[in-house]
Scaffold this motif. Structure first.
Motif, PDB file in Angstrom:
ATOM      1  N   PRO A  43      24.486  27.273  88.841  1.00  0.00           N
ATOM      2  CA  PRO A  43      23.847  26.290  89.722  1.00  0.00           C
ATOM      3  C   PRO A  43      24.027  26.665  91.193  1.00  0.00           C
ATOM      4  O   PRO A  43      24.932  27.422  91.542  1.00  0.00           O
ATOM      5  CB  PRO A  43      24.592  24.992  89.388  1.00  0.00           C
ATOM      6  N   ARG A  44      23.177  26.145  92.004  1.00  0.00           N
ATOM      7  CA  ARG A  44      23.261  26.397  93.442  1.00  0.00           C
ATOM      8  C   ARG A  44      24.553  25.795  93.980  1.00  0.00           C
ATOM      9  O   ARG A  44      24.914  24.684  93.645  1.00  0.00           O
ATOM     10  CB  ARG A  44      22.055  25.805  94.152  1.00  0.00           C
ATOM     11  N   THR A  45      25.250  26.549  94.820  1.00  0.00           N
ATOM     12  CA  THR A  45      26.543  26.111  95.348  1.00  0.00           C
ATOM     13  C   THR A  45      26.410  25.342  96.653  1.00  0.00           C
ATOM     14  O   THR A  45      27.395  24.822  97.166  1.00  0.00           O
ATOM     15  CB  THR A  45      27.472  27.319  95.576  1.00  0.00           C
ATOM     16  N   SER A  46      25.201  25.294  97.188  1.00  0.00           N
ATOM     17  CA  SER A  46      24.959  24.524  98.406  1.00  0.00           C
ATOM     18  C   SER A  46      23.502  24.086  98.420  1.00  0.00           C
ATOM     19  O   SER A  46      22.700  24.546  97.608  1.00  0.00           O
ATOM     20  CB  SER A  46      25.273  25.361  99.656  1.00  0.00           C
ATOM     21  N   SER A  47      23.210  23.198  99.341  1.00  0.00           N
ATOM     22  CA  SER A  47      21.834  22.781  99.581  1.00  0.00           C
ATOM     23  C   SER A  47      21.333  23.515 100.811  1.00  0.00           C
ATOM     24  O   SER A  47      22.120  23.942 101.656  1.00  0.00           O
ATOM     25  CB  SER A  47      21.753  21.272  99.836  1.00  0.00           C
ATOM     26  N   ALA A  48      20.024  23.632 100.908  1.00  0.00           N
ATOM     27  CA  ALA A  48      19.403  24.217 102.093  1.00  0.00           C
ATOM     28  C   ALA A  48      18.413  23.199 102.632  1.00  0.00           C
ATOM     29  O   ALA A  48      17.513  22.745 101.912  1.00  0.00           O
ATOM     30  CB  ALA A  48      18.703  25.521 101.745  1.00  0.00           C
ATOM     31  N   ARG A  49      18.595  22.828 103.900  1.00  0.00           N
ATOM     32  CA  ARG A  49      17.737  21.830 104.539  1.00  0.00           C
ATOM     33  C   ARG A  49      17.127  22.434 105.796  1.00  0.00           C
ATOM     34  O   ARG A  49      17.825  23.063 106.595  1.00  0.00           O
ATOM     35  CB  ARG A  49      18.545  20.588 104.901  1.00  0.00           C
ATOM     36  N   ALA A  50      15.835  22.229 105.961  1.00  0.00           N
ATOM     37  CA  ALA A  50      15.136  22.744 107.138  1.00  0.00           C
ATOM     38  C   ALA A  50      15.664  22.053 108.394  1.00  0.00           C
ATOM     39  O   ALA A  50      15.591  20.835 108.515  1.00  0.00           O
ATOM     40  CB  ALA A  50      13.629  22.522 106.990  1.00  0.00           C
ATOM     41  N   ALA A  51      16.231  22.836 109.308  1.00  0.00           N
ATOM     42  CA  ALA A  51      16.723  22.300 110.583  1.00  0.00           C
ATOM     43  C   ALA A  51      15.574  22.193 111.581  1.00  0.00           C
ATOM     44  O   ALA A  51      15.645  21.417 112.534  1.00  0.00           O
ATOM     45  CB  ALA A  51      17.830  23.191 111.140  1.00  0.00           C
ATOM     46  N   THR A  52      14.554  23.013 111.373  1.00  0.00           N
ATOM     47  CA  THR A  52      13.327  22.997 112.168  1.00  0.00           C
ATOM     48  C   THR A  52      12.176  23.110 111.167  1.00  0.00           C
ATOM     49  O   THR A  52      12.405  23.202 109.959  1.00  0.00           O
ATOM     50  CB  THR A  52      13.265  24.218 113.117  1.00  0.00           C
ATOM     51  N   ASP A  53      10.965  23.112 111.634  1.00  0.00           N
ATOM     52  CA  ASP A  53       9.870  23.463 110.740  1.00  0.00           C
ATOM     53  C   ASP A  53      10.120  24.891 110.289  1.00  0.00           C
ATOM     54  O   ASP A  53      10.501  25.748 111.094  1.00  0.00           O
ATOM     55  CB  ASP A  53       8.518  23.351 111.449  1.00  0.00           C
ATOM     56  N   VAL A  54       9.945  25.140 108.995  1.00  0.00           N
ATOM     57  CA  VAL A  54      10.320  26.424 108.412  1.00  0.00           C
ATOM     58  C   VAL A  54       9.179  26.956 107.550  1.00  0.00           C
ATOM     59  O   VAL A  54       8.513  26.196 106.852  1.00  0.00           O
ATOM     60  CB  VAL A  54      11.590  26.259 107.539  1.00  0.00           C
ATOM     61  N   GLU A  55       9.008  28.268 107.623  1.00  0.00           N
ATOM     62  CA  GLU A  55       8.106  28.950 106.704  1.00  0.00           C
ATOM     63  C   GLU A  55       8.918  30.012 105.981  1.00  0.00           C
ATOM     64  O   GLU A  55       9.683  30.744 106.600  1.00  0.00           O
ATOM     65  CB  GLU A  55       6.946  29.591 107.459  1.00  0.00           C
ATOM     66  N   VAL A  56       8.768  30.030 104.652  1.00  0.00           N
ATOM     67  CA  VAL A  56       9.533  30.961 103.831  1.00  0.00           C
ATOM     68  C   VAL A  56       8.614  31.730 102.891  1.00  0.00           C
ATOM     69  O   VAL A  56       7.488  31.322 102.629  1.00  0.00           O
ATOM     70  CB  VAL A  56      10.620  30.239 102.988  1.00  0.00           C
ATOM     71  N   LEU A  57       9.149  32.820 102.410  1.00  0.00           N
ATOM     72  CA  LEU A  57       8.521  33.572 101.338  1.00  0.00           C
ATOM     73  C   LEU A  57       9.392  33.316 100.113  1.00  0.00           C
ATOM     74  O   LEU A  57      10.578  33.658 100.099  1.00  0.00           O
ATOM     75  CB  LEU A  57       8.501  35.053 101.696  1.00  0.00           C
ATOM     76  N   ARG A  58       8.824  32.647  99.107  1.00  0.00           N
ATOM     77  CA  ARG A  58       9.565  32.269  97.898  1.00  0.00           C
ATOM     78  C   ARG A  58       9.391  33.372  96.851  1.00  0.00           C
ATOM     79  O   ARG A  58       8.277  33.689  96.457  1.00  0.00           O
ATOM     80  CB  ARG A  58       9.034  30.950  97.361  1.00  0.00           C
ATOM     81  N   ILE A  59      10.505  33.948  96.409  1.00  0.00           N
ATOM     82  CA  ILE A  59      10.480  35.009  95.403  1.00  0.00           C
ATOM     83  C   ILE A  59      11.100  34.447  94.133  1.00  0.00           C
ATOM     84  O   ILE A  59      12.281  34.088  94.115  1.00  0.00           O
ATOM     85  CB  ILE A  59      11.263  36.249  95.872  1.00  0.00           C
ATOM     86  N   SER A  60      10.316  34.370  93.078  1.00  0.00           N
ATOM     87  CA  SER A  60      10.803  33.783  91.824  1.00  0.00           C
ATOM     88  C   SER A  60      11.868  34.673  91.183  1.00  0.00           C
ATOM     89  O   SER A  60      11.908  35.887  91.388  1.00  0.00           O
ATOM     90  CB  SER A  60       9.659  33.563  90.847  1.00  0.00           C
ATOM     91  N   LYS A  61      12.697  34.041  90.387  1.00  0.00           N
ATOM     92  CA  LYS A  61      13.755  34.745  89.664  1.00  0.00           C
ATOM     93  C   LYS A  61      13.156  35.825  88.758  1.00  0.00           C
ATOM     94  O   LYS A  61      13.656  36.945  88.717  1.00  0.00           O
ATOM     95  CB  LYS A  61      14.552  33.737  88.838  1.00  0.00           C
ATOM     96  N   ASP A  62      12.084  35.490  88.058  1.00  0.00           N
ATOM     97  CA  ASP A  62      11.455  36.463  87.152  1.00  0.00           C
ATOM     98  C   ASP A  62      10.966  37.688  87.900  1.00  0.00           C
ATOM     99  O   ASP A  62      11.175  38.820  87.467  1.00  0.00           O
ATOM    100  CB  ASP A  62      10.290  35.825  86.392  1.00  0.00           C
ATOM    101  N   CYS A  63      10.331  37.463  89.030  1.00  0.00           N
ATOM    102  CA  CYS A  63       9.800  38.577  89.817  1.00  0.00           C
ATOM    103  C   CYS A  63      10.927  39.464  90.328  1.00  0.00           C
ATOM    104  O   CYS A  63      10.872  40.687  90.185  1.00  0.00           O
ATOM    105  CB  CYS A  63       8.970  38.048  90.980  1.00  0.00           C
ATOM    106  N   LEU A  64      11.953  38.859  90.892  1.00  0.00           N
ATOM    107  CA  LEU A  64      13.075  39.643  91.410  1.00  0.00           C
ATOM    108  C   LEU A  64      13.771  40.401  90.279  1.00  0.00           C
ATOM    109  O   LEU A  64      14.117  41.573  90.427  1.00  0.00           O
ATOM    110  CB  LEU A  64      14.057  38.744  92.150  1.00  0.00           C
ATOM    111  N   SER A  65      13.927  39.763  89.136  1.00  0.00           N
ATOM    112  CA  SER A  65      14.573  40.418  87.988  1.00  0.00           C
ATOM    113  C   SER A  65      13.777  41.628  87.515  1.00  0.00           C
ATOM    114  O   SER A  65      14.348  42.676  87.207  1.00  0.00           O
ATOM    115  CB  SER A  65      14.741  39.432  86.832  1.00  0.00           C
ATOM    116  N   LYS A  66      12.462  41.495  87.456  1.00  0.00           N
ATOM    117  CA  LYS A  66      11.614  42.611  87.020  1.00  0.00           C
ATOM    118  C   LYS A  66      11.695  43.780  87.997  1.00  0.00           C
ATOM    119  O   LYS A  66      11.803  44.935  87.587  1.00  0.00           O
ATOM    120  CB  LYS A  66      10.162  42.156  86.866  1.00  0.00           C
TER     121      LYS A  66
END
Length: 154
Positions: A92-115
């Motif tokens: 499980p995630r050991t912390s939370s992540a909260r946007a301190a400002t407006d944020v743009e991210v690139l989300r990489i799925s677990k399956d994609c990274l694993s492959k």
């Protein structure tokens, strides 16, 4: 943003700076751009790790929930990756992540990274190297805090 721009963005992240551009192109293509407004949760402590996030723009606070309340344990900004530990450890995630400002991210799925890791040992080596460096820094900070506490306790 064009695919080549996202590849260049990935190259700026320590995990991926030495990875073959073709593998980065695959990661960029399979990734998803996501925007968060200030105060939004990117992920929650205790949730399963389904993706890692590369911060393209903005700042994210890393927060640990404790009986005494929420504690800010760190922050991340452009060219940082967050959430990768839960992917690699299957925990499980050991912390939370909260946007301190407006944020743009690139989300990489677990399956994609694993492959990509399975097909490219260099990615695994680089991720291991970056995680080892993070662990070294965190251990050094903990040691420094313990020394300061011991000095003040005397």
């Amino acid at each position: 943003m064009l695919l080549n721009d996202e590849v260049q963005l990935l190259r700026k992240v320590p995990f991926f700076e030495r990875v073959d551009p073709c593998k980065l192109k695959l990661l960029a293509f399979a990734s998803q751009r996501v925007s968060y407004s200030r105060g939004d949760l990117v992920f929650e402590q205790g949730d399963g790790g389904d993706a890692a996030y590369i911060i393209i723009e903005g700042q994210v606070d890393l927060i640990a929930h404790s009986p005494a309340g929420d504690i800010k344990i760190g922050e991340a900004s452009c060219n940082s990756i967050i959430g990768e530990m839960a992917l690699l450890c299957d925990g499980p995630r050991t912390s939370s992540a909260r946007a301190a400002t407006d944020v743009e991210v690139l989300r990489i799925s677990k399956d994609c990274l694993s492959k990509v890791m399975a097909n490219n040992p260099r990615v695994s080596v680089e991720i291991s190297r970056a995680l080892a460096e993070r662990l070294r820094v965190a251990t050094s900070e903990l040691d420094s805090n313990r020394i300061r506490q011991a000095v003040f306790a005397e």
